[in-house]
Write a protein that holds these residues in place. Structure first.
Motif, PDB file in Angstrom:
ATOM      1  N   ARG A  54       6.169   3.394   0.695  1.00 31.13           N
ATOM      2  CA  ARG A  54       4.656   4.052   0.203  1.00 31.13           C
ATOM      3  C   ARG A  54       4.348   3.571   2.166  1.00 31.13           C
ATOM      4  NH1 ARG A  54       6.752  -0.014  -3.909  1.00 31.13           N
ATOM      5  NH2 ARG A  54       6.431   1.885  -5.548  1.00 31.13           N
ATOM      6  N   ALA A  55       2.638   3.604   1.880  1.00 34.63           N
ATOM      7  CA  ALA A  55       2.067   3.745   2.221  1.00 34.63           C
ATOM      8  C   ALA A  55       0.394   3.193   2.422  1.00 34.63           C
ATOM      9  CB  ALA A  55       1.839   4.640   3.754  1.00 34.63           C
ATOM     10  N   SER A 162       0.435   7.065  -1.274  1.00 35.06           N
ATOM     11  CA  SER A 162      -0.299   6.243  -0.269  1.00 35.06           C
ATOM     12  C   SER A 162      -1.607   5.380  -0.731  1.00 35.06           C
ATOM     13  CB  SER A 162      -0.921   6.990   0.847  1.00 35.06           C
ATOM     14  OG  SER A 162      -0.150   7.741   1.890  1.00 35.06           O
ATOM     15  N   LYS A 192      -1.586   9.290  -4.463  1.00 31.95           N
ATOM     16  CA  LYS A 192      -2.417   8.424  -3.817  1.00 31.95           C
ATOM     17  C   LYS A 192      -4.301   7.770  -4.522  1.00 31.95           C
ATOM     18  CE  LYS A 192      -4.440  13.388  -2.356  1.00 31.95           C
ATOM     19  NZ  LYS A 192      -4.977  14.372  -1.516  1.00 31.95           N
TER      20      LYS A 192
END
Length: 270
Positions: A54-55, A162, A192
């Protein structure tokens, strides 16, 4: 930043052996470029990307030009960035009407504490600046670096789930609410979430809340307790990062756009 993120990681304790990359402000470009499969300056990027599950892009800059090709006139550069106390305090800047409405967003002493910590990390820079050699005001030194290539072309190729989180009162060039929406819309991943926080500036990670506005008329502040006032944007950011690291969701959702209001309550946005 470090304390907010450290606390979030301690709460999340990921167990799958992979990591979550977190980029704040200018750090967002480094996360984005690291997760760019076609990055020409990161050999073996696929193996690197595979280690990331993940970011998080927190108040990230976005929309910088790609500089893989050297301009005919070359790059304009200089050896050292210098920032002053006013530059540091500027992270909390809001429009005057919003500054008045967002009571308590500057926690008393927080700006001074931030600058003191920065000067502790740069002992030489702390002896520079001002007009009196015996009483320097201090400057924060940093190496010159490129802000190249964090834009829609790169983001569209990213497949890492993200979280994009920012303050709706952020006035920092390339990190405005419009820039965060552009980043969210450009990301190629299907997983996201965009979270935009009212009464939060570029210093969202250190901002608080005081006064009547902090107690919701209905609902519970995200990450808070029923009947308790909102602690401010820093508490929202901490809870959001912790949930994202652990579950890949925000408020239980793996996708979507949310707005956190001036009392800390999160609601879906169109």
């Amino acid at each position: 930043m470090r304390q907010v993120i450290d606390d979030a990681i301690a709460r999340a304790r990921p167990t799958d052996g992979k990591v979550t990359l977190i980029g704040y402000s200018l750090g967002g470009q480094h996360v984005g470029r690291t997760l760019y499969a076609a990055n020409p300056v990161l050999p073996g990027s696929a193996a690197v990307i595979a280690k990331v599950n993940r970011a998080v892009f927190a108040s990230s800059i976005f929309g910088t030009p790609t500089e893989e090709v050297t301009p005919a006139a070359g790059f304009t550069s200089f050896p050292t960035n210098l920032n002053t106390r006013s530059d540091s305090d500027g992270a909390w800047a809001m429009a005057p009407d919003r500054d008045a409405a967002c009571t308590g967003h500057v926690v008393p002493g927080s700006q001074n504490q931030m600058w003191t910590r920065l000067m502790e990390e740069d002992r030489l820079g702390s002896r520079w600046g001002g007009n009196d050699p015996d009483h320097p005001t201090g400057v924060l030194r940093s190496q010159t670096f490129s802000s190249y290539g964090w834009n829609a072309t790169i983001a569209q190729q990213q497949t890492t789930p993200s979280l994009v989180i920012d303050g709706l009162d952020d006035r920092t060039p390339l990190a405005t609410p419009a820039d965060s929406r552009a980043l969210y819309n450009s990301l190629g991943t299907a997983n996201k979430v965009l979270v935009q926080v009212q009464c939060a500036s570029h210093a969202m990670l250190w901002e608080g809340c005081s006064g009547p506005r902090c107690t919701p008329q209905s609902g519970t502040p995200y990450g808070g307790r029923p009947g308790r006032p909102w602690s401010g944007p820093h508490a929202t950011a901490q809870a959001a990062v912790a949930e994202w690291i652990k579950k890949g969701t925000f408020n239980g959702a793996a996708n979507g756009h949310f707005t956190v209001d001036e009392s800390g309550v999160a609601n879906p946005s169109p």
